[in-house]
Write a protein that holds these residues in place. Structure first.
Motif, short mmCIF file in Angstrom:
data_model
loop_
_atom_site.label_atom_id
_atom_site.label_comp_id
_atom_site.label_asym_id
_atom_site.label_seq_id
_atom_site.Cartn_x
_atom_site.Cartn_y
_atom_site.Cartn_z
N PRO A 1 0.83 -1.21 0.00
CA PRO A 1 0.00 0.00 0.00
C PRO A 1 0.86 1.26 0.00
O PRO A 1 2.01 1.25 0.45
N ILE A 2 0.25 2.31 -0.49
CA ILE A 2 0.92 3.61 -0.53
C ILE A 2 0.18 4.54 0.42
O ILE A 2 -1.05 4.59 0.41
N VAL A 3 0.91 5.26 1.24
CA VAL A 3 0.30 6.29 2.08
C VAL A 3 0.84 7.63 1.62
O VAL A 3 2.05 7.82 1.51
N VAL A 4 -0.08 8.54 1.33
CA VAL A 4 0.33 9.87 0.88
C VAL A 4 0.09 10.86 2.01
O VAL A 4 -1.01 10.90 2.59
N THR A 5 1.12 11.63 2.32
CA THR A 5 1.01 12.61 3.39
C THR A 5 1.61 13.94 2.92
O THR A 5 2.04 14.06 1.77
N SER A 6 1.62 14.91 3.83
CA SER A 6 2.17 16.21 3.44
C SER A 6 3.48 16.46 4.16
O SER A 6 3.82 15.77 5.12
N GLU A 7 4.19 17.50 3.72
CA GLU A 7 5.51 17.77 4.28
C GLU A 7 5.43 18.23 5.74
O GLU A 7 6.45 18.30 6.42
N CYS B 1 4.90 0.57 4.64
CA CYS B 1 4.31 0.84 3.33
C CYS B 1 5.21 1.82 2.57
O CYS B 1 6.20 2.29 3.12
N GLU B 2 4.83 2.10 1.35
CA GLU B 2 5.52 3.18 0.63
C GLU B 2 4.89 4.50 1.08
O GLU B 2 3.66 4.61 1.14
N VAL B 3 5.70 5.48 1.39
CA VAL B 3 5.18 6.78 1.81
C VAL B 3 5.56 7.81 0.75
O VAL B 3 6.72 7.92 0.36
N VAL B 4 4.55 8.56 0.30
CA VAL B 4 4.79 9.67 -0.63
C VAL B 4 4.51 10.95 0.13
O VAL B 4 3.42 11.12 0.69
N VAL B 5 5.50 11.84 0.20
CA VAL B 5 5.34 13.10 0.92
C VAL B 5 5.17 14.21 -0.11
O VAL B 5 6.06 14.43 -0.94
N LEU B 6 4.04 14.90 -0.04
CA LEU B 6 3.76 15.97 -1.00
C LEU B 6 3.95 17.33 -0.33
O LEU B 6 3.79 17.45 0.89
N PRO B 7 4.27 18.36 -1.11
CA PRO B 7 4.42 19.69 -0.53
C PRO B 7 3.09 20.25 -0.05
O PRO B 7 2.02 19.81 -0.48
N GLY B 8 3.16 21.23 0.87
CA GLY B 8 1.94 21.88 1.34
C GLY B 8 1.56 21.46 2.74
O GLY B 8 2.06 20.46 3.26
N HIS B 9 0.65 22.23 3.33
CA HIS B 9 0.20 21.96 4.69
C HIS B 9 -0.70 20.72 4.72
O HIS B 9 -0.57 19.85 5.56
N LYS B 10 -1.63 20.68 3.75
CA LYS B 10 -2.51 19.51 3.60
C LYS B 10 -2.16 18.81 2.29
O LYS B 10 -1.54 19.40 1.40
N VAL B 11 -2.57 17.59 2.17
CA VAL B 11 -2.37 16.87 0.91
C VAL B 11 -3.35 17.40 -0.12
O VAL B 11 -4.56 17.47 0.15
N ASP B 12 -2.84 17.76 -1.29
CA ASP B 12 -3.70 18.20 -2.38
C ASP B 12 -4.19 16.95 -3.13
O ASP B 12 -3.38 16.24 -3.74
N PRO B 13 -5.51 16.67 -3.08
CA PRO B 13 -6.00 15.44 -3.73
C PRO B 13 -5.65 15.38 -5.22
O PRO B 13 -5.40 14.29 -5.76
N GLY B 14 -5.61 16.53 -5.87
CA GLY B 14 -5.24 16.55 -7.29
C GLY B 14 -3.81 16.06 -7.49
O GLY B 14 -3.51 15.33 -8.44
N ALA B 15 -2.93 16.45 -6.57
CA ALA B 15 -1.53 16.00 -6.66
C ALA B 15 -1.44 14.49 -6.43
O ALA B 15 -0.61 13.82 -7.04
N VAL B 16 -2.31 13.97 -5.57
CA VAL B 16 -2.32 12.51 -5.35
C VAL B 16 -2.70 11.80 -6.65
O VAL B 16 -2.06 10.83 -7.06
N LEU B 17 -3.74 12.29 -7.30
CA LEU B 17 -4.18 11.67 -8.55
C LEU B 17 -3.06 11.75 -9.59
O LEU B 17 -2.83 10.80 -10.35
#
Ligand SMILES: NC(=O)c1ccc[n+]([C@@H]2O[C@H](COP(=O)([O-])OP(=O)(O)OC[C@H]3O[C@@H](n4cnc5c(N)ncnc54)[C@H](OP(=O)(O)O)[C@@H]3O)[C@@H](O)[C@H]2O)c1
Length: 245
Positions: A130-136, A150-166
Motif C-alpha cells: 500500500p501507498i500512504v500519501v502525506t504532506s511535508e 508501506c511506501e510513503v509519498v510526501v507531497l508539498p503543502g500543509h494539507k495533501v492536495d488530492p489533485g496532486a495525489v491523482l
C-alpha cells in the motif's frame, strides 16, 4: 437485480454487471463509490458502512472496482473499515491482463497524522505494498514509522492536495482510480472537480446519525447526470457521471 433506467431495463445477471461500469480508454477516470442511507448517513451505529450495505451492494461494489488500478481511501476509512489485503484473484487475471493492468489494484491512503493501524494484514500481505500519501508537515518520526510498513509519498503543502495525489497515480500509469471514501475525502476530490463518476447506493434505511461530512459546502455544487439505476430489495444503485467543467 433489475435495471430501472439506463442499459436494457429488466433483470441483469451478475456476470453482466461489470459491463455497466466501463472504464474509458487512454484517460484518467476517478470513480467514487459510497453507500448512503435515506437520511444521508455513511455508517450505521457500529461506525462502519457494512451495516448499511447489502449483499447486492457488495456484489456491485466488487464488480465496479474489479478492473481498477488503484483504490483510494482516507485515513478514517482505513481506521474504521480495516481494509483487507488486495490479492490477485486467478479468475480475474485474464481480464486484468487484457486491459493492461497489474494483477491486483494497489490501496492508496491519504493521511496527515499517519496514525494508521500498522498491524493490519493489509500492510504485510497485499499483492502490492500500500501507498500512504502525506504532506511535508507530517511529523518526521511518524513518516519514519510509516515507512516501515508501506511506501510513503510526501507531497508539498500543509494539507495533501488530492489533485496532486491523482497526478502521482497517473504518473505511474494508473488511470483507473476508485475512491471509496470516506465522505470527507470524496468531497475534497469532488470539490476540485476531479470526480468523473459517482456510484452512490441508496439503502432503504434511516439510522438517525452517521453523517460525517465537515465543511460548509460548495457555492457551485458539482453536477452529475444519471447514467443508470439498478434496484434490488429496495436498494438503489445509481451511477452518475460528472457534467461539471
Ligand atoms: N458509506 C460508505 O460507503 C463509506 C465509505 C467509506 C467510509 N465510510 C465511513 O465513513 C467514515 C470515515 O469517513 P470520513 O469522511 O470521516 O473520513 P475519510 O475521508 O476516510 O478520512 C479522513 C482522514 O483522511 C485524511 N485526509 C483526508 N484528506 C486529507 C488531506 N487533504 N490532507 C491530509 N489528510 C487528509 C485525514 O487523516 P488523518 O486524520 O490521519 O490526518 C482525515 O482525518 C467511517 O465511519 C467509515 O466507516 C463509509
Amino acid at each position: 437485480m433489475q435495471i430501472l433506467m439506463g442499459g436494457n431495463p429488466g433483470e441483469v445477471a451478475r456476470e453482466d454487471l461489470g459491463e455497466l461500469y466501463p472504464w474509458p480508454v487512454g484517460q484518467r477516470w476517478v470513480r467514487g463509490m459510497m453507500v448512503t442511507t435515506l437520511d444521508g448517513a455513511a455508517h450505521g451505529s457500529d461506525n462502519a458502512s457494512g451495516s448499511i450495505s447489502s449483499t447486492a451492494d457488495k456484489v456491485i461494489f466488487n464488480e465496479a472496482r474489479r478492473l481498477a488500478d488503484a483504490i483510494l481511501i482516507g485515513a478514517n476509512t482505513m481506521r474504521v473499515e480495516r481494509y483487507r489485503p488486495l490479492k490477485a484473484k486467478p479468475e480475474q487475471q485474464a481480464a486484468r491482463a487484457a486491459a493492461g493492468l497489474r494483477p491486483a489494484p494497489v490501496v492508496v491512503m491519504i493521511s496527515g497524522r499517519l496514525d494508521l493501524p500498522w498491524d493490519e494484514p493489509i500492510f504485510r500481505e497485499s499483492e502490492f505494498v500500500p501507498i500512504v500519501v502525506t504532506s511535508e508537515t507530517a511529523a518526521p518520526d511518524a513518516v519514519e514509522r510509516a515507512r516501515e510498513h508501506c511506501e510513503v509519498v510526501v507531497l508539498p503543502g500543509h494539507k495533501v492536495d488530492p489533485g496532486a495525489v491523482l497526478d502521482v497515480l497517473t504518473d505511474r500509469g494508473w488511470n483507473r482510480i476508485v475512491c471509496e471514501g470516506g465522505p470527507n475525502l470524496l468531497g475534497e476530490i469532488a470539490a476540485q472537480g476531479l470526480l468523473d463518476e459517482a456510484d452512490i447506493s441508496i439503502a432503504p434505511l434511516i439510522v438517525a446519525g452517521g453523517q460525517v461530512v465537515t465543511g460548509s459546502g460548495l457555492d457551485n455544487p458539482d453536477r452529475y447526470r444519471l447514467a443508470h439505476v439498478i434496484e434490488h430489495e429496495g436498494f438503489l444503485f445509481n451511477r452518475y457521471i460528472s457534467i461539471s467543467d
